[in-house]
Design an enzyme around this catalytic site. Sequence first.
Site, PDB file in Angstrom:
ATOM      1  N   GLY A 174      -5.025  32.015  -4.236  1.00  9.98           N
ATOM      2  CA  GLY A 174      -4.086  31.459  -4.673  1.00  9.98           C
ATOM      3  C   GLY A 174      -3.706  32.657  -6.194  1.00  9.98           C
ATOM      4  O   GLY A 174      -4.861  31.553  -6.433  1.00  9.98           O
ATOM      5  N   ARG A 207      -0.945  26.502  -8.016  1.00  8.29           N
ATOM      6  CA  ARG A 207       0.007  26.348  -7.072  1.00  8.29           C
ATOM      7  C   ARG A 207      -0.549  25.110  -5.675  1.00  8.29           C
ATOM      8  O   ARG A 207      -0.655  25.460  -4.759  1.00  8.29           O
ATOM      9  CB  ARG A 207      -0.389  28.124  -5.633  1.00  8.29           C
ATOM     10  CG  ARG A 207       0.579  29.331  -5.876  1.00  8.29           C
ATOM     11  CD  ARG A 207       1.256  29.022  -7.191  1.00  8.29           C
ATOM     12  NE  ARG A 207       2.420  30.128  -7.260  1.00  8.29           N
ATOM     13  CZ  ARG A 207       3.064  31.045  -8.518  1.00  8.29           C
ATOM     14  NH1 ARG A 207       2.082  30.724  -9.018  1.00  8.29           N
ATOM     15  NH2 ARG A 207       3.430  31.705  -8.430  1.00  8.29           N
ATOM     16  N   LEU A 258       1.295  19.965 -15.921  1.00  4.50           N
ATOM     17  CA  LEU A 258       0.247  19.320 -16.137  1.00  4.50           C
ATOM     18  C   LEU A 258      -0.893  20.097 -16.130  1.00  4.50           C
ATOM     19  O   LEU A 258      -1.621  19.337 -16.351  1.00  4.50           O
ATOM     20  CB  LEU A 258      -0.142  19.034 -14.059  1.00  4.50           C
ATOM     21  CG  LEU A 258       1.481  17.985 -13.251  1.00  4.50           C
ATOM     22  CD1 LEU A 258       1.328  17.518 -12.108  1.00  4.50           C
ATOM     23  CD2 LEU A 258       1.491  16.591 -14.129  1.00  4.50           C
ATOM     24  N   ARG A 267      -1.607  34.273 -18.648  1.00  2.00           N
ATOM     25  CA  ARG A 267      -2.106  34.306 -17.393  1.00  2.00           C
ATOM     26  C   ARG A 267      -2.595  34.571 -16.112  1.00  2.00           C
ATOM     27  O   ARG A 267      -2.234  35.193 -15.582  1.00  2.00           O
ATOM     28  CB  ARG A 267      -2.803  32.805 -18.202  1.00  2.00           C
ATOM     29  CG  ARG A 267      -4.123  32.562 -16.713  1.00  2.00           C
ATOM     30  CD  ARG A 267      -5.009  31.511 -16.218  1.00  2.00           C
ATOM     31  NE  ARG A 267      -5.920  30.587 -17.470  1.00  2.00           N
ATOM     32  CZ  ARG A 267      -6.776  29.822 -18.152  1.00  2.00           C
ATOM     33  NH1 ARG A 267      -6.731  29.389 -16.644  1.00  2.00           N
ATOM     34  NH2 ARG A 267      -6.974  29.389 -19.524  1.00  2.00           N
ATOM     35  N   ARG A 314      -4.450  -7.739   3.041  1.00  2.00           N
ATOM     36  CA  ARG A 314      -4.851  -8.553   4.529  1.00  2.00           C
ATOM     37  C   ARG A 314      -3.968  -9.454   4.877  1.00  2.00           C
ATOM     38  O   ARG A 314      -3.127 -10.364   4.051  1.00  2.00           O
ATOM     39  CB  ARG A 314      -6.310  -9.375   4.102  1.00  2.00           C
ATOM     40  CG  ARG A 314      -7.666  -8.495   3.883  1.00  2.00           C
ATOM     41  CD  ARG A 314      -8.630  -9.313   3.609  1.00  2.00           C
ATOM     42  NE  ARG A 314      -8.990  -9.731   4.461  1.00  2.00           N
ATOM     43  CZ  ARG A 314     -10.319 -11.265   4.547  1.00  2.00           C
ATOM     44  NH1 ARG A 314     -10.882 -10.854   3.132  1.00  2.00           N
ATOM     45  NH2 ARG A 314     -10.596 -11.852   5.775  1.00  2.00           N
ATOM     46  N   HIS A 315      -4.407 -10.184   5.465  1.00  2.00           N
ATOM     47  CA  HIS A 315      -3.127 -10.662   6.588  1.00  2.00           C
ATOM     48  C   HIS A 315      -3.651 -12.882   5.395  1.00  2.00           C
ATOM     49  O   HIS A 315      -4.606 -12.205   4.860  1.00  2.00           O
ATOM     50  CB  HIS A 315      -3.284 -11.533   8.054  1.00  2.00           C
ATOM     51  CG  HIS A 315      -4.653 -11.578   8.263  1.00  2.00           C
ATOM     52  ND1 HIS A 315      -5.638 -13.391   8.028  1.00  2.00           N
ATOM     53  CD2 HIS A 315      -6.008 -11.137   8.930  1.00  2.00           C
ATOM     54  CE1 HIS A 315      -6.676 -13.300   8.196  1.00  2.00           C
ATOM     55  NE2 HIS A 315      -7.121 -11.594   8.460  1.00  2.00           N
ATOM     56  N   ASN A 331     -10.382 -18.099   9.339  1.00  2.00           N
ATOM     57  CA  ASN A 331     -11.181 -17.852   8.328  1.00  2.00           C
ATOM     58  C   ASN A 331     -11.339 -19.456   7.455  1.00  2.00           C
ATOM     59  O   ASN A 331     -12.704 -19.216   6.857  1.00  2.00           O
ATOM     60  CB  ASN A 331      -9.727 -17.380   7.396  1.00  2.00           C
ATOM     61  CG  ASN A 331      -9.045 -16.042   7.389  1.00  2.00           C
ATOM     62  OD1 ASN A 331      -8.394 -15.456   6.970  1.00  2.00           O
ATOM     63  ND2 ASN A 331     -10.030 -15.050   7.568  1.00  2.00           N
ATOM     64  N   ARG A 375      -2.070 -13.264  13.206  1.00  2.00           N
ATOM     65  CA  ARG A 375      -2.018 -13.449  11.806  1.00  2.00           C
ATOM     66  C   ARG A 375      -1.948 -12.234  10.923  1.00  2.00           C
ATOM     67  O   ARG A 375      -0.876 -12.851  10.072  1.00  2.00           O
ATOM     68  CB  ARG A 375      -3.698 -13.302  11.486  1.00  2.00           C
ATOM     69  CG  ARG A 375      -4.743 -12.655  11.673  1.00  2.00           C
ATOM     70  CD  ARG A 375      -5.918 -12.850  11.822  1.00  2.00           C
ATOM     71  NE  ARG A 375      -6.978 -12.260  11.965  1.00  2.00           N
ATOM     72  CZ  ARG A 375      -8.135 -11.718  13.139  1.00  2.00           C
ATOM     73  NH1 ARG A 375      -6.809 -12.257  13.835  1.00  2.00           N
ATOM     74  NH2 ARG A 375      -8.415 -11.178  13.058  1.00  2.00           N
ATOM     75  N   GLU A 394      -8.201  -5.448  14.058  1.00  2.00           N
ATOM     76  CA  GLU A 394      -9.752  -5.734  13.513  1.00  2.00           C
ATOM     77  C   GLU A 394     -10.894  -5.582  13.784  1.00  2.00           C
ATOM     78  O   GLU A 394     -10.448  -5.251  14.962  1.00  2.00           O
ATOM     79  CB  GLU A 394     -10.344  -7.212  13.133  1.00  2.00           C
ATOM     80  CG  GLU A 394     -11.153  -7.573  12.373  1.00  2.00           C
ATOM     81  CD  GLU A 394     -11.704  -7.180  11.198  1.00  2.00           C
ATOM     82  OE1 GLU A 394     -11.818  -6.030  10.743  1.00  2.00           O
ATOM     83  OE2 GLU A 394     -11.548  -8.748   9.964  1.00  2.00           O
ATOM     84  N   SER A 402     -30.141  -6.288  12.876  1.00  2.00           N
ATOM     85  CA  SER A 402     -30.063  -5.144  13.306  1.00  2.00           C
ATOM     86  C   SER A 402     -28.540  -5.162  12.248  1.00  2.00           C
ATOM     87  O   SER A 402     -28.224  -3.858  11.281  1.00  2.00           O
ATOM     88  CB  SER A 402     -29.630  -4.186  14.547  1.00  2.00           C
ATOM     89  OG  SER A 402     -30.434  -4.949  15.203  1.00  2.00           O
ATOM     90  N   ARG A 403     -27.675  -6.125  11.965  1.00  2.00           N
ATOM     91  CA  ARG A 403     -26.345  -5.981  11.652  1.00  2.00           C
ATOM     92  C   ARG A 403     -27.114  -6.345   9.961  1.00  2.00           C
ATOM     93  O   ARG A 403     -26.632  -5.387   9.381  1.00  2.00           O
ATOM     94  CB  ARG A 403     -25.639  -7.135  11.756  1.00  2.00           C
ATOM     95  CG  ARG A 403     -24.278  -6.987  11.108  1.00  2.00           C
ATOM     96  CD  ARG A 403     -22.520  -7.979  11.482  1.00  2.00           C
ATOM     97  NE  ARG A 403     -22.014  -8.293  10.125  1.00  2.00           N
ATOM     98  CZ  ARG A 403     -22.044  -8.402   9.281  1.00  2.00           C
ATOM     99  NH1 ARG A 403     -22.730  -9.041   8.576  1.00  2.00           N
ATOM    100  NH2 ARG A 403     -20.432  -8.578   8.410  1.00  2.00           N
ATOM    101  N   HIS A 441      -6.274  -6.116   8.593  1.00  2.00           N
ATOM    102  CA  HIS A 441      -8.207  -7.302   8.217  1.00  2.00           C
ATOM    103  C   HIS A 441      -8.771  -6.635   7.423  1.00  2.00           C
ATOM    104  O   HIS A 441      -8.206  -4.972   6.749  1.00  2.00           O
ATOM    105  CB  HIS A 441      -8.640  -6.886   9.900  1.00  2.00           C
ATOM    106  CG  HIS A 441      -7.183  -7.235  10.854  1.00  2.00           C
ATOM    107  ND1 HIS A 441      -6.837  -8.981  10.801  1.00  2.00           N
ATOM    108  CD2 HIS A 441      -6.644  -6.749  11.392  1.00  2.00           C
ATOM    109  CE1 HIS A 441      -6.536  -9.401  11.809  1.00  2.00           C
ATOM    110  NE2 HIS A 441      -5.699  -7.396  11.969  1.00  2.00           N
ATOM    111  N   VAL A 490     -11.023  -3.486   8.174  1.00  2.00           N
ATOM    112  CA  VAL A 490      -9.951  -2.598   9.183  1.00  2.00           C
ATOM    113  C   VAL A 490      -9.755  -1.377   7.487  1.00  2.00           C
ATOM    114  O   VAL A 490      -9.453   0.278   6.509  1.00  2.00           O
ATOM    115  CB  VAL A 490      -9.011  -2.014  10.168  1.00  2.00           C
ATOM    116  CG1 VAL A 490      -8.144  -1.385   9.537  1.00  2.00           C
ATOM    117  CG2 VAL A 490      -9.255  -2.614  10.840  1.00  2.00           C
ATOM    118  N   LEU A 491      -8.999  -2.380   7.059  1.00  2.00           N
ATOM    119  CA  LEU A 491      -8.360  -2.117   4.800  1.00  2.00           C
ATOM    120  C   LEU A 491      -9.673  -0.911   4.021  1.00  2.00           C
ATOM    121  O   LEU A 491      -9.451  -1.286   3.673  1.00  2.00           O
ATOM    122  CB  LEU A 491      -8.088  -3.366   4.761  1.00  2.00           C
ATOM    123  CG  LEU A 491      -6.760  -3.817   4.974  1.00  2.00           C
ATOM    124  CD1 LEU A 491      -6.569  -4.982   4.840  1.00  2.00           C
ATOM    125  CD2 LEU A 491      -5.522  -2.788   4.461  1.00  2.00           C
TER     126      LEU A 491
END
Length: 704
Positions: free
Chosen positions: A309, A313, A432, A456, A517-518, A524, A569, A590, A614-615, A656, A659-660
Amino acid sequence: MGTGSSINLDAISHGAGDDHAGGQLYVSLKMESYTPKADLVPHVYGSVPLVGSWDPSKALPMERESSSMWQLSFVASPNHDTLDFKFLLKSKDNNEPFIVEEGPNRQFMGGTLQGVTRLALFRLTTDEVLEYRVCIKADRVSPFDLAASWRAYQENLEPSTVRGIPDVSINAIPEDGENGMSSSLDLDLEQYVVPSPSTPVVYAANLTENPRSLKHNKEPATIKEREVSKSKSVGTFSPLEKEDGQQGLFVDRGVGSSRLVKSASATHLSDSESKNSMPAAAGAVAAAAVADQMLGPKEDMHLAIVLVGLPARGKTFTAAKLTRYLRWLGHDTKHFNVGKYRRLKHGATLSADFFRGDNPDGMEARNEVAALAMDDMISWMQEGGQVGIFDATNSTSQRRNMLMKMAEGKCKIIFLETICNDPQIIERNIRLKIQQSPDYAEETDFEAGYQDFKRRLDNYEKMYEPVNEGSYIKMIDMASGQGGQIQVNNLGGYLPGRIVFFLVNTHLTPRPILLTRHGESRDNLRGRIGGDTVLSGKGEVYAKKLSNFVEKRLKNERAASIWTSTLQRTILTANQIAGFPKIQWRALDEINAGVCDGMTYEEIKKNMPEEYESRKKDKLRYRYPRGESYLDVIQRLEPVIIELERQRAPVVVVSHQAVLRALYAYFADKPLKEIPHIEMPLHTIIEIQMGVTGVQEKRYKLMD
């Protein structure tokens, strides 16, 4: 996605010629100038898809939109059956007495009210008749905008007794305009700003890969040398050389460590050999990548997106967004900017004459740095990289043929041409460029830099040749997000299809996205994961503060919307926000903790020590038993990301922690391995500002 196909965005956005293309119908019934008589409130009842019953006790109450306007909104599919309904007056709390409007049933079909428009007449007594003007409006809206399908509503005609609101709702703005003094906010929202991890605006090209060839003073190989060089061709999933010449594949199943698809004589890989052997993509992405690798030619295991391009652009901006998206999905992707190579080798103060088509020294120098960048990208692919974004003008067939020659047997090239004919957008991009590009960092006179760049651009326009060779995607007038066209040629496979889908939905319109978050929930307080509890007292205070914040921050953005999960929530946190449609996404729920739902981490450590360990070792890939991993969450969030990119109005996302974290990682371009560890505090709003300068961040902490 065959040869020469095209996608017209105007047809998509307006559903031309297809009842299903435009999504759902958002229907709004309104009654004007109604003053409540005693405790009588306007209601609506009728057939599916509104109520599904002519029982007055099941009539839906209209809500006060203003002092003289009452409203009821609902969702219907574009091809819904004819809807028969009538208005009636009754108390919200009692089914008797009720007064049904006089006259025949009203009918709504295909987005239009049938018959002659008439007033709603209610006969209170023989002599007293009330008359009110009613209107009906139907807007065809994307299914993502409404999020809850009509089928889901049919399965649960009554609003949840816990949540107390339907899946898609909009609150009326309170007449007093406040939700209580104890939770009000100062009009100066800046006092709630807290430091963000990263806020500076950085020129996108500066964030691209650092040239390895120039750093190590490596001379570029000649074209002849490149033709005879051999590729190691390491794909999406690194092949494993075996003693018997067979190959095995690492496949990421999104849980724990990788699993090896073995041949009978397979040997074991050392940690060093498997370090870069698999992408972090999971589920459908991994399955499609394996299929592409096993069924396609070797060079298809690596993909080079070569930008084409004229300057100004939006090539670098598009390349940066695409890089961020593919990385977030788990594909090992890097962005190589040829301008960065040019500045390192030849300096950043070159005049417009360097870019003339009749300047042989300039042409040779520019082809040389392009070859250096291509060499670096191919070398990186041979070390395990998957997708390389090659960012340059590549404005002549000669240059593109050189790149295709270098890529033979090593990677598949798809040209991505950005075409913009809007003079206002081009002018904005030029300005810019002068303000941000390192090419003009030492130019103190803006007008002098502006004129040099225009010269240019003229030089490039004289020698520009549109793409007509190989596999390509053409983006034509897509920058505004209000139409445009995408043309594709000779494309196939999973990943090219995802790239086209992403590009169809991106644009440069500036708009904020607010993530929060909620409010604090009762779980909690107890330290329990998952669950679906209500808010604590502190959480309820935050819900009021959030409502005030959103109404002040977005007071001039009436097209904004509020997105929540389907867990109460988040719904309760957003419930007091008035004047904006609220939409529930199951994808925003969540992370599913499976059998661990409702437990504390201490309980998991005590009762399930192996799962706990494991976690702890790999939070990204660890999947709760009968639950989800972070990679699973990323997969289900992809439609949310696409829709956030497509939106032109502000969006508030109330969701949650896990997710966030995943959503924030997309916008902040965080590595996947960091997602489970991103700080996402309660009662804090993260404002993501999307626009032509990239992504910027601002944080507001409303309370501790």
